[in-house]
Design an enzyme around this catalytic site. Structure first.
Site, PDB file in Angstrom:
ATOM      1  N   CYS A 190       4.678 -37.945 -95.673  1.00 35.14           N
ATOM      2  CA  CYS A 190       4.551 -38.698 -95.023  1.00 35.14           C
ATOM      3  C   CYS A 190       5.247 -39.637 -94.018  1.00 35.14           C
ATOM      4  O   CYS A 190       6.373 -39.198 -95.009  1.00 35.14           O
ATOM      5  CB  CYS A 190       3.209 -39.860 -95.799  1.00 35.14           C
ATOM      6  N   ASP A 197       1.057 -34.516 -97.998  1.00 31.64           N
ATOM      7  CA  ASP A 197      -0.331 -33.761 -97.290  1.00 31.64           C
ATOM      8  C   ASP A 197      -0.123 -32.828 -97.458  1.00 31.64           C
ATOM      9  O   ASP A 197       0.684 -31.164 -96.810  1.00 31.64           O
ATOM     10  CB  ASP A 197       0.114 -34.651 -96.227  1.00 31.64           C
TER      11      ASP A 197
END
Length: 282
Positions: A190, A197
């Site tokens: 992120c 992620d």
């Protein structure tokens, strides 16, 4: 770190900050992030983008009250057009959806229209929303990316910092090939919180053959890279187009869900049609 990580356009985001959860409808919770933040450094101009595509969102935690106060639940499918001024910041999207929880709506279509209106306003672009009852999706099989998986290579990797160096001279021969390559090793972070992620990526192209080892090393170099999902996909598309110069190119990533949402961006310069069935990690 991305060159725009400290941009003033990100300063007002609730992402990475303590927030109160509201359970009555509040459209102001939605927050957009200008797509120009990552497109400008890549030399991508809104009036001359080398791709088309959408950001596909799946909403797994969507609930509201009907007119009599009985809770309703649905799975939502949202597609945001690539031409929108903003992308939707995911934590704000989650907070916004939570605000439906104790709000009464007359019918399902009112919910759909509300979502469509608010998301379109925030993104400043075209958006479509579909709501599905649970029995419409029960028994739906787990999907998979068609193509050749490039992950099972006996190679040594010791660099996890993003670089395009691996794509230098990554094509060989003059023969034009058409193939689809898949990796489940995509991991980025992120832009704001640096939380991981996890995603799977499908790359479909027509052109000189791309060296699979170099491509995998390039994808693994995202492991310490901080950008939003949509930005990573556009960066990958742009880098492959720049260094490998395929005639046709499509890049599609499906990320694991967080906060009841998964984000699945795709970009293409051909007639690519993405499969929207969730993958095994979703």
């Amino acid at each position: 770190m991305s060159s725009y990580a400290n941009h003033q356009a990100l300063a007002g985001l609730t992402l990475g900050k303590s927030t109160d959860y509201r359970d009555t409808y509040d459209a102001s919770l939605l927050q957009g992030v200008p797509r120009s933040l990552n497109r400008d450094p890549l030399g991508l101009k809104a009036d001359n983008l080398p791709f088309h595509g959408t950001d596909i969102w799946t909403l797994y935690e969507l609930s509201w009250l009907n007119a009599k106060g009985l809770p309703q639940v649905a799975v939502g499918h949202v597609e945001l057009d690539y031409t929108s001024v903003n992308l939707i910041e995911s934590k704000s999207f989650k907070l916004y959806l939570n605000s439906f929880n104790q709000t009464r709506f007359n019918n399902w279509d009112e919910v759909r229209q509300t979502l469509e209106r608010d998301l379109s306003t925030c993104a400043q672009g075209k958006i479509s929303v579909a709501l599905y009852r649970l029995d419409e999706l029960e028994g739906q099989p787990i999907g998979h990316f068609n193509g050749t998986c490039i992950d099972d290579q006996d190679i040594t990797i010791d660099n996890y910092e993003f670089t395009t160096d691996y794509l230098e001279n990554a094509t060989s021969g003059e023969k034009v090939v058409e193939e689809t390559l898949v990796s489940h090793l995509l991991k980025s972070n992120c832009l704001i919180t640096h939380q991981p992620d996890w995603g799977s990526i499908q790359i479909q192209y027509r052109g000189r053959q791309i060296d699979r080892e170099k491509l995998l090393r390039y994808l693994v170099s995202f492991r310490h890279h901080n950008e939003f999902h949509e930005q990573c996909v556009e960066r990958i598309f742009n880098d492959l187009l720049r260094f490998c110069q395929p005639e046709k190119l499509s890049v599609y990533a499906r990320y694991t869900r967080r906060g009841g949402l998964d984000i699945n961006p795709w970009r293409s310069n051909s007639d690519f049609v993405p499969s929207t069935t969730r993958l095994v990690r979703q």
